[in-house]
Design a protein around this motif. Structure first.
Motif, short mmCIF file in Angstrom:
data_model
loop_
_atom_site.label_atom_id
_atom_site.label_comp_id
_atom_site.label_asym_id
_atom_site.label_seq_id
_atom_site.Cartn_x
_atom_site.Cartn_y
_atom_site.Cartn_z
N ALA A 25 5.01 -21.16 -3.18
CA ALA A 25 4.02 -20.10 -3.37
C ALA A 25 3.93 -19.20 -2.15
CB ALA A 25 2.65 -20.71 -3.68
N PHE A 26 4.20 -19.76 -0.97
CA PHE A 26 4.09 -18.96 0.25
C PHE A 26 5.26 -17.99 0.44
CE2 PHE A 26 1.39 -22.63 1.01
CZ PHE A 26 0.24 -22.01 1.48
N ASN A 27 6.24 -18.06 -0.44
CA ASN A 27 7.34 -17.09 -0.41
C ASN A 27 7.00 -15.81 -1.18
OD1 ASN A 27 8.99 -18.92 1.01
ND2 ASN A 27 9.73 -19.85 -0.89
N LYS A 28 5.93 -15.84 -1.93
CA LYS A 28 5.56 -14.69 -2.74
C LYS A 28 4.93 -13.60 -1.86
CE LYS A 28 4.95 -17.09 -7.13
NZ LYS A 28 4.10 -17.27 -8.33
N PRO A 29 5.21 -12.33 -2.17
CA PRO A 29 4.70 -11.24 -1.32
C PRO A 29 3.18 -11.10 -1.35
CG PRO A 29 5.75 -10.37 -3.31
CD PRO A 29 6.07 -11.84 -3.26
N ASN A 30 2.54 -11.63 -2.39
CA ASN A 30 1.08 -11.51 -2.49
C ASN A 30 0.32 -12.68 -1.87
OD1 ASN A 30 2.00 -13.25 -4.55
ND2 ASN A 30 0.18 -12.86 -5.79
N VAL A 31 1.06 -13.62 -1.24
CA VAL A 31 0.44 -14.81 -0.66
C VAL A 31 0.65 -14.83 0.84
CG1 VAL A 31 0.39 -17.34 -0.65
CG2 VAL A 31 0.82 -16.10 -2.79
N SER A 32 -0.44 -15.08 1.58
CA SER A 32 -0.35 -15.19 3.04
C SER A 32 -1.13 -16.40 3.51
CB SER A 32 -0.88 -13.92 3.72
OG SER A 32 -2.24 -13.69 3.37
N LEU A 33 -0.77 -16.88 4.69
CA LEU A 33 -1.39 -18.08 5.26
C LEU A 33 -2.13 -17.71 6.54
CD1 LEU A 33 -1.69 -21.23 5.28
CD2 LEU A 33 0.37 -21.26 6.71
N GLN A 34 -3.37 -18.17 6.66
CA GLN A 34 -4.15 -18.02 7.87
C GLN A 34 -4.46 -19.43 8.39
OE1 GLN A 34 -5.23 -15.54 9.75
NE2 GLN A 34 -4.70 -13.73 8.52
N ALA A 35 -3.92 -19.75 9.54
CA ALA A 35 -4.10 -21.10 10.08
C ALA A 35 -4.79 -21.10 11.44
CB ALA A 35 -2.74 -21.80 10.19
N GLY A 36 -5.32 -19.93 11.83
CA GLY A 36 -5.91 -19.82 13.17
C GLY A 36 -7.39 -20.09 13.23
N GLY A 37 -8.02 -20.33 12.09
CA GLY A 37 -9.45 -20.63 12.11
C GLY A 37 -10.31 -19.45 11.70
N ILE A 38 -11.47 -19.75 11.18
CA ILE A 38 -12.41 -18.74 10.71
C ILE A 38 -13.55 -18.59 11.71
CG2 ILE A 38 -14.09 -18.16 8.90
CD1 ILE A 38 -12.33 -19.73 6.93
N GLU A 39 -13.84 -17.34 12.09
CA GLU A 39 -14.99 -17.08 12.96
C GLU A 39 -16.25 -16.87 12.13
OE1 GLU A 39 -16.65 -13.40 15.61
OE2 GLU A 39 -14.57 -14.03 15.99
N GLN A 40 -16.12 -16.07 11.07
CA GLN A 40 -17.30 -15.74 10.28
C GLN A 40 -16.88 -15.16 8.94
OE1 GLN A 40 -19.97 -13.11 12.31
NE2 GLN A 40 -21.58 -13.25 10.77
N ILE A 41 -17.73 -15.39 7.93
CA ILE A 41 -17.58 -14.73 6.64
C ILE A 41 -18.52 -13.54 6.62
CG2 ILE A 41 -17.85 -14.97 4.13
CD1 ILE A 41 -17.12 -17.91 4.44
N THR A 42 -18.00 -12.40 6.22
CA THR A 42 -18.79 -11.18 6.17
C THR A 42 -19.07 -10.82 4.71
OG1 THR A 42 -16.82 -9.75 6.13
CG2 THR A 42 -17.68 -10.40 8.29
#
Length: 493
Positions: free
Chosen positions: A302-319
């Motif tokens: 699934a991570f090969n698809k152009p519409n999918v990205s991975l964030q692994a650096g952590g979340i600071e805040q939800i806005t």
């Protein structure tokens, strides 16, 4: 609802159904099963997200005494587990014992009456002689405490509250979590989302899923020749027992085997994910088995698809309109999916307040004196209380193993009380202490203590860092002890 039933079971999932069958086998039929949801099935009633399926072969993930010859796939979809639960409840005539939409709030032992006083959320009180907690391990959804989550202006969906009619086509979705649920859900969301951003805290080991449709002729053979299905179950049981015993429980002695399993998972990831940065970010940095590994042929791809990205650096805040990461990026979304699992240790051990003899509070006692339960089911000072998901109770990789061991345990102990003409049973302090010492010694050889699990953030570990969820013995040992533990381990009065 009768106020003084012989037994009350909390939970109408597979554990509660099994407990009711066990009680009826020894002639106890005055039973009430209270269930907070509107139907039976437990996790297989609550969870309805796309891609839901068992992660244990269906031949193994079922009651051994009630095989289902009609599974459509080796790893059956969730809807079939729900139908299987309904079938078993009807066949063994336990559905009539169930009361839906009723939550248990607290239980206290009444020394004078020699009964439990169970308070329900509708104001009623039940006073059973026997109380069985069958709330399972995965019954209390966890919502992450992320700054700003209440400020999000879009739609928030937890995987345990999924509306089957929900259409997320064309949306900008963020999913938090990369556990077993997310591994099943992410490939499904990737098919229709305009953008899908996966927020990962801890990578998970994923191995290929050897899944296939079970052909109609094979299902026909299983229907006509039960021994054929029993043979298939023996094979899948053996495979998963080897994974558990060799790869996890005997890590110290068989470390190379664990390394081979980890290497196979790493190879699968390298062959599946094109982007080297994404591939590295998906790599676990703890030993295989510290977290429950899972199986998927689609997750990594699934991570090969152009519409999918991975964030692994952590979340600071939800806005209000997205998520801000620790490195300062703003990810704009309109839908937030929480695949954040369940709250095991804070909200599920026990799932309700339980007060035993001498005002002993079970939750507080566990936290002050270590999590412990004789054979994973009984605790001293709590007469006639059986917790089907207690410490050191989960045996093997299939919950049905645990259920059936504890069904045997219930039948033997309560049957012995009937034989003696006694009303209460309570495990002795000595038997409980001996069992705890033995389980603790076995844990020294497991991957949990002998391996590197520091970064796994595994729900196998409680807040004190003890791996007290799984029983660190073979399934064969669990069944053998369920059938042979000394009945003198209990006091009868």
């Amino acid at each position: 609802m009768e106020n003084f039933p012989e037994a009350v079971i909390i939970g109408a999932g597979f554990g509660g159904i099994g407990a009711a069958i066990a009680l009826r086998r020894i002639g106890i039929d005055d039973i009430v099963i209270v269930e907070r949801e509107d139907d039976l099935g437990g996790t297989w009633h609550v969870n309805r997200y796309p891609g839901l399926a068992v992660d244990i072969p269906s031949t193994t993930y079922s009651y051994s005494f009630e095989p289902n010859p009609n599974w459509s796939r080796l790893f059956a979809p969730g809807a079939e587990l729900k139908r299987y639960a309904e079938h078993v409840a009807d066949k063994y005539d336990v559905r009539r014992l169930m009361r839906f939409g009723v939550s248990a709030e607290s239980a206290q032992w009444d020394e004078e009456q020699q009964r439990w006083r169970l308070t329900l959320d509708d104001g009623q009180t039940l006073n059973p002689r026997i109380l069985i907690a069958a709330t399972g391990y995965l019954s209390q959804p966890h919502t992450p405490d992320i700054p700003g989550i209440t400020d999000f202006a879009g739609q928030i969906v937890h995987t345990t509250a999924w509306d089957p009619d929900l259409d997320l086509s064309g949306r900008k979705i963020a999913i938090i979590g990369t556990g077993a649920t997310a591994v099943q859900l992410i490939p499904e969301l990737a098919k229709t989302a305009d953008e899908l951003t996966v927020f990962q805290r801890t990578p998970i080991y994923v191995t290929p899923k050897v899944d296939f449709a079970i052909p109609a002729p094979v299902r026909s053979v299983f229907n006509r020749i039960p021994l054929a299905q029993k043979g298939a179950r023996t094979v899948t049981d053996l495979v998963y027992e080897v994974i558990m015993v060799v790869g996890v429980l005997h890590f110290r002695q068989l470390n190379p085997v664990n390394r081979i399993a980890a290497g196979a998972a790493h190879l699968f990831r390298r062959l599946s994910v094109r982007d080297p940065k994404v591939r590295d970010a998906l790599k676990p940095d703890y030993d295989f088995g510290c977290k429950r590994p899972t199986f998927s042929n689609e997750y990594y791809r699934a991570f090969n698809k152009p519409n999918v990205s991975l964030q692994a650096g952590g979340i600071e805040q939800i806005t209000a309109d997205g998520i801000r990461t620790l490195d300062g990026q703003q990810v704009d979304i309109d839908t937030l999916v929480l695949a954040t699992g369940f709250d095991l240790w804070d909200a599920n051990f026990p799932a309700i307040e339980v007060i035993g003899r001498g005002s002993r509070n079970l939750g507080k006692w566990w936290r002050d004196n270590r999590f412990q339960a004789y054979q994973g089911i009984s605790v001293p000072e709590f007469p006639n209380l059986f917790n089907l998901a207690g410490p050191y109770s989960y045996s093997g990789l299939s919950y049905f193993t645990t259920i059936e061991c504890e069904m045997i345990h219930l039948q033997r102990v309560l049957g012995e009380a009937q034989r003696r003409g006694k009303q209460t049973v309570e495990v002795s302090e000595e038997a409980n202490a001996d069992f705890l010492a033995r389980m603790t010694s076995h844990l020294d050889d497991t991957v949990f203590y002998a391996g590197d699990c520091a970064s796994a953030r595994s729900y196998y570990f409680n807040h004190a860092g003890e791996a007290t969820l799984l029983r660190p013995t073979s399934t064969a040992n669990a069944f053998r002890e369920a059938k042979t533990f000394p009945l003198s381990a209990y006091n009868y009065s």
